[in-house]
Write a protein that holds these residues in place. Structure first.
Motif, PDB file in Angstrom:
ATOM      1  N   GLN A   1       0.844  -1.198   0.000  1.00 44.43           N
ATOM      2  CA  GLN A   1       0.000   0.000   0.000  1.00 44.43           C
ATOM      3  C   GLN A   1       0.876   1.245   0.000  1.00 44.43           C
ATOM      4  O   GLN A   1       1.893   1.297   0.692  1.00 44.43           O
ATOM      5  N   GLN A   2       0.446   2.226  -0.756  1.00 40.09           N
ATOM      6  CA  GLN A   2       1.135   3.507  -0.765  1.00 40.09           C
ATOM      7  C   GLN A   2       0.705   4.329   0.436  1.00 40.09           C
ATOM      8  O   GLN A   2      -0.424   4.218   0.893  1.00 40.09           O
TER       9      GLN A   2
ATOM     10  N   VAL B   1       4.050   0.776   2.204  1.00 40.85           N
ATOM     11  CA  VAL B   1       3.968  -0.205   3.282  1.00 40.85           C
ATOM     12  C   VAL B   1       3.943  -1.588   2.641  1.00 40.85           C
ATOM     13  O   VAL B   1       3.147  -1.841   1.742  1.00 40.85           O
ATOM     14  N   ILE B   2       4.844  -2.468   3.089  1.00 46.12           N
ATOM     15  CA  ILE B   2       4.844  -3.864   2.640  1.00 46.12           C
ATOM     16  C   ILE B   2       4.405  -4.740   3.805  1.00 46.12           C
ATOM     17  O   ILE B   2       5.093  -4.801   4.825  1.00 46.12           O
ATOM     18  N   TYR B   3       3.264  -5.393   3.677  1.00 43.13           N
ATOM     19  CA  TYR B   3       2.836  -6.425   4.618  1.00 43.13           C
ATOM     20  C   TYR B   3       3.371  -7.743   4.085  1.00 43.13           C
ATOM     21  O   TYR B   3       3.154  -8.067   2.907  1.00 43.13           O
TER      22      TYR B   3
ATOM     23  N   LEU C   1      10.117   3.132   3.110  1.00 43.38           N
ATOM     24  CA  LEU C   1       9.511   1.811   3.178  1.00 43.38           C
ATOM     25  C   LEU C   1       9.217   1.459   4.628  1.00 43.38           C
ATOM     26  O   LEU C   1      10.076   1.627   5.494  1.00 43.38           O
ATOM     27  N   LEU C   2       7.996   0.975   4.859  1.00 44.28           N
ATOM     28  CA  LEU C   2       7.649   0.424   6.168  1.00 44.28           C
ATOM     29  C   LEU C   2       7.275  -1.040   5.970  1.00 44.28           C
ATOM     30  O   LEU C   2       6.344  -1.345   5.216  1.00 44.28           O
ATOM     31  N   ILE C   3       8.007  -1.920   6.633  1.00 42.33           N
ATOM     32  CA  ILE C   3       7.798  -3.357   6.473  1.00 42.33           C
ATOM     33  C   ILE C   3       7.048  -3.880   7.698  1.00 42.33           C
ATOM     34  O   ILE C   3       7.493  -3.693   8.831  1.00 42.33           O
TER      35      ILE C   3
ATOM     36  N   TYR D   1      -3.887   2.300  -3.187  1.00 41.64           N
ATOM     37  CA  TYR D   1      -3.377   1.700  -4.414  1.00 41.64           C
ATOM     38  C   TYR D   1      -2.866   0.292  -4.085  1.00 41.64           C
ATOM     39  O   TYR D   1      -1.744  -0.088  -4.448  1.00 41.64           O
ATOM     40  N   THR D   2      -3.692  -0.490  -3.411  1.00 45.38           N
ATOM     41  CA  THR D   2      -3.310  -1.788  -2.846  1.00 45.38           C
ATOM     42  C   THR D   2      -3.004  -2.834  -3.914  1.00 45.38           C
ATOM     43  O   THR D   2      -3.828  -3.071  -4.800  1.00 45.38           O
ATOM     44  N   HIS D   3      -1.839  -3.443  -3.846  1.00 46.09           N
ATOM     45  CA  HIS D   3      -1.475  -4.542  -4.735  1.00 46.09           C
ATOM     46  C   HIS D   3      -1.135  -5.790  -3.931  1.00 46.09           C
ATOM     47  O   HIS D   3      -0.659  -5.696  -2.798  1.00 46.09           O
TER      48      HIS D   3
END
Lengths: 169, 169
Positions: free
Chosen positions: B14-15, B42-44, B86-88, B163-165
């Motif tokens: 997500q942005q 953000v990377i989940y 980046l937030l992981i 902008y979820t991918h």
């Protein structure tokens, strides 16, 4: 592998304490307009080619009855059991497939059919959530809100742990 | 169907304009501690059984170079091109599979191996993002932050459209 469905609808689910979504951009006359919910769930949804109304009732029932909400105690309950509110966010980007450095969205449904399905999905969620809340006399605590299909989804989210799940249907 | 990979790692992207994540709960001595980023992604992330270090370099390169960030103009750029921070966020729930009303996480990797992969993933992201920022003299604008593996991920997110991918590897 985790949950995989028939590939007609993709949802990503996050828990929230509060969520606020823009439904109308500001213009010369008006300020931007927003909807918001308190404790509950955000459903990001993307329809693929071939999706029809047939899939919606079971899908709504599944999403609202699955134990996707984690209480601070660690106990897991469904949105209907919580009871919590629902914010529905159309999110076509979920249908993205990487090609080189770009993303392609060739499997997404066309805009007209997608909007119809999106509207039906919202109506079914409202019906089921409000019926469940009515049975326990808690209608005033829960609500269903949604974004404007096809627009940029300007979103603010406050969570006690998003507890993100993917469910494909 | 959208992006499907080998089923070793699942990421949701997500942005954000701003994101803030708790990394240490409050206790009797200390207030809760947080990390935060401004503009970026953000990377989940969730690792499945069978995932090894081998997958990480290509995965990091893909995630940082894919055009997953939408500018207000509509132009799409990668996190490296933005450049953004980046937030992981470790998110084991992404491995959930519905069984009845409950969710099961049987395909998730064990905690020890998951933590090793998570730590390696963070290191690679830091290396690649800071190298790219260094080339353009913009190191001071970008940062990599991350959550504490295995904890509740108390998250606040402010987006101009998430902008979820979904990207599986």
């Amino acid at each position: 592998m985790a949950e995989k469905g028939g590939g007609l609808v993709r949802t990503v689910l996050q828990q929230c304490l509060h969520a606020r979504l823009q439904v109308q951009e500001a213009d010369e006359q008006l300020e931007a307009q927003h909807v918001q919910i308190n404790r509950g769930m955000v459903i990001y949804i993307c329809f693929f080619k071939g999706a029809t109304d047939d899939i919606l009732p079971k899908m709504v029932s599944t999403l609202l009855n699955l134990r996707l909400c984690e209480l601070p105690s660690g106990k897991r309950v469904s949105l209907l059991e919580l009871p919590g509110s629902l914010l529905i966010v159309p999110q076509a980007t979920l249908g993205g497939k990487a090609k080189g450095k770009g993303m392609q969205y060739h499997n997404n449904i066309n805009k007209e059919d997608g909007l119809k399905l999106y509207s039906s999905f919202i109506s079914l969620c409202e019906k089921e959530l409000m019926a469940a809340a009515g049975e326990t006399g808690r209608e005033s605590e829960v609500t269903v809100r949604h974004g404007t299909y096809g627009q940029r989804q300007v979103l603010q989210l406050d969570t006690d742990g998003p507890y993100t799940h993917l469910m494909d249907f």
